[in-house]
Scaffold this motif. Structure first.
Motif, PDB file in Angstrom:
ATOM      1  N   TRP A   1      -4.233  -1.317  -6.574  1.00 11.61           N
ATOM      2  CA  TRP A   1      -4.322  -2.343  -6.414  1.00 11.61           C
ATOM      3  C   TRP A   1      -4.828  -3.955  -7.329  1.00 11.61           C
TER       4      TRP A   1
ATOM      5  N   LEU B   1      -4.814  -5.492   3.714  1.00  9.75           N
ATOM      6  CA  LEU B   1      -5.270  -4.529   4.465  1.00  9.75           C
ATOM      7  C   LEU B   1      -6.106  -5.197   5.515  1.00  9.75           C
TER       8      LEU B   1
ATOM      9  N   GLY C   1      -2.694  -6.972  -1.486  1.00  6.08           N
ATOM     10  CA  GLY C   1      -3.434  -7.057  -1.338  1.00  6.08           C
ATOM     11  C   GLY C   1      -4.406  -7.461   0.443  1.00  6.08           C
TER      12      GLY C   1
ATOM     13  N   SER D   1      -5.363   2.999   1.320  1.00  8.76           N
ATOM     14  CA  SER D   1      -6.707   1.621   0.364  1.00  8.76           C
ATOM     15  C   SER D   1      -7.140   2.416  -0.799  1.00  8.76           C
TER      16      SER D   1
END
Length: 533
Positions: free
Chosen positions: A46, A57, A54, A41
């Motif tokens: 991103w 996650l 995304g 992350s």
């Protein structure tokens, strides 16, 4: 990182609170799992990859929490499922939010049911509290985020509209400034506080021509229309405009008397905002030096020519008067001399009026009122114009009452009718008709002069009584004129306390209507006494 990081902290904290939990390889593996999620992350850009990637996650964090909860429920990490649910509901659409909530609840219920052990009161948290908490939090966060996204979208649209409006206003302001700088008259704009916000190039040039300081917006010393009287501070056009006054064609002179000078016509307009409140104004200055010089030259020429005409006319009148005293004249010759004498007298009056118009436009005509027969004066004027009408092949008709007495100046009233009948004949068409009708009424006498001529354009009607004004058709015709006749005619009628009106239709003809009162009113008498010869 905002979820996996806190989870990693919680799991590591267990090492100090309950080290025995690390005896489970699953818990130990989850430490590395959340550490890897935290690194991913933090390191993955991103913003440069598709948005749906995304979503992996929060779902991965959700799966890790459910695994820890199943293998070691004593850690209490199961309650942290709300964190990835919040992330999903806030960031992604309704489909992923529903999938996240449904998947979490099914995972909790499914793993508990697969154990096969009896359901106890302690399972209330698993089956009721946590699902309700997850569903409520997800719904509240999703609705709040959707509303926030809608508001953000509206704000972006509004910001875009404001930006477009600002750019458009900026372009319009630029165009307006260029336009105002391109015109050949001065422009000064000011706001509601009286601060000057714009001075165009022409006004700057006006100031430069007379050595005015660069920081000034108007000439420091100006004279009134007479060119010698200074304006007081309160009467200066700029100060009047800043105080909220609107005015038209206020004449000012700049430059000292006897030196190079310039005249400007100044007008002021007040601006208002959408609520109608005072919002400043604008002043326009036009250089009229050449126009005033041309008017002065014209008046000088008219005055000079008229003055030269008076001497021979006076001589003509003198010799005609002597000829009338000759007893040896036959009646026909005497009649012709009388006609020549009367017309010479009228010509002298016209020349005198020209002199007056050229030398002093404010001086009133000298008049002497008495009870006179307007109908008889109209008949005399018609008879005097018959030769002119016949030469132009125009029929001249007298109509109306035989007698109509009013309080008039007979010579001036004859001048009025002579002017109107002459114009009706001059501007008539071939084989046309001019009708003169006298009509007595209650308190007044009216005389109409109607023709069947070319008519007067509607745009010219408001100005035909102005001094020296001639219509375009009159200028282009072979008919000679000065543009003074109708102006003097209207002044004479007004001095009688009467009215002069006109109606016209192109191709049909024109009608002038003169109305004078039968008795002099007190205000008219006062005016007559003030100009007694």
């Amino acid at each position: 990182m905002l979820i996996s990081g806190p989870l990693l902290v919680v799991i590591i904290a267990l090492l100090f609170v309950s080290p025995s939990v690390y005896s489970s390889p699953v818990v130990f593996g989850m430490v590395f799992f959340f550490f890897a999620l935290t690194a991913v992350s933090a390191l993955v850009p991103w913003d440069s990859i598709p948005r749906l990637w995304g979503a992996l996650l929060p779902f991965a964090n959700l799966a890790g929490i459910l695994v820890l909860r199943e293998f070691d429920p004593q850690t209490g990490v199961g309650l942290l499922v709300v964190l990835p649910i919040i992330w999903i509901a806030r960031t992604f659409g309704s489909t992923l939010t529903i999938a996240g909530v449904a998947g979490t609840i099914l995972a909790m219920w499914g793993t508990r049911l697969l154990r096969g052990s009896p359901i106890t009161w302690n399972d209330f948290v698993t089956f009721v509290v946590v699902p309700v908490l997850v569903g409520f939090v997800a719904g509240a966060i999703y609705v709040s985020s959707a509303r926030g996204r809608a508001q953000a979208k509206l704000l972006r649209q509004h910001s875009s509209m404001v930006q477009v409006a600002l750019e458009k206003a900026s372009r319009q302001e630029g165009v307006l400034n260029e336009l105002l700088n391109a015109v050949d008259f001065g422009v000064i704009a000011f706001d509601r506080t009286g601060t000057v916000t714009f001075v165009n190039r022409a006004q700057r040039q006006y100031l430069t021509d007379f050595g005015t300081p660069a920081d000034a917006v108007v000439h420091p010393v100006i004279y009134q229309a007479d060119g010698v009287t200074l304006y007081t501070e309160d009467d200066r056009p700029l100060n009047r405009a800043l105080s909220g006054q609107a005015f038209d064609n206020l004449i000012i002179w700049v430059g000292e008397p006897g030196e190079r000078r310039a005249a400007h016509s100044v007008s002021s307009r007040i601006l208002h905002d959408r609520e109608g409140e005072y919002d400043g104004g604008v002043i326009v200055l036009t250089d009229i030096t050449k126009e005033l010089e041309a008017v002065r030259a014209r008046d000088d020429l008219i005055g000079s020519v008229s003055h030269e005409l008076r001497s021979p006319l006076t001589s003509i009148l003198g010799y005609l008067d002597l000829a009338r005293d000759d007893d040896q004249l036959d009646e026909e010759t005497r009649r012709m001399i009388d006609v020549a004498y009367a017309n010479s007298e009228r010509l002298l009056v016209i020349v005198t009026d020209l002199l007056r118009a050229a030398s002093d436009a404010d001086q009133q005509l000298a008049m002497s009122f008495t009870a006179g027969d307007v109908a008889q004066i109209a008949r005399d004027s018609v008879e005097a114009h018959r030769v002119m009408a016949e030469e132009r092949e125009v029929e001249l008709v007298m109509d109306g009452a035989d007698s109509a007495v009013a309080a008039i100046d007979p010579m001036r009233m004859r001048q009025v009718l002579d002017n109107l009948i002459t114009n009706a004949i001059k501007y008539n068409r071939e084989w046309g008709t001019v009708t003169v009708a006298v009509e007595p009424g209650a308190g007044g006498v009216s005389v109409e002069v109607r023709d069947t001529g070319q008519g007067i354009p509607e745009a010219d009607l408001p100005r035909i009584f102005d001094r020296f004004y001639r219509t375009k058709s009159a200028k282009s015709s072979a008919t000679v004129g000065t543009g003074l006749g109708l102006s003097i005619t209207r002044e004479i009628v007004h001095r009688h306390g009467g009215h002069l009106t006109v109606t016209s239709e192109l191709g049909i003809g024109t009608t002038f209507r003169v109305t004078v009162p039968t008795e002099r009113e007190s205000s008219a008498n006062a005016g007559a006494r003030s100009v007694a010869a």
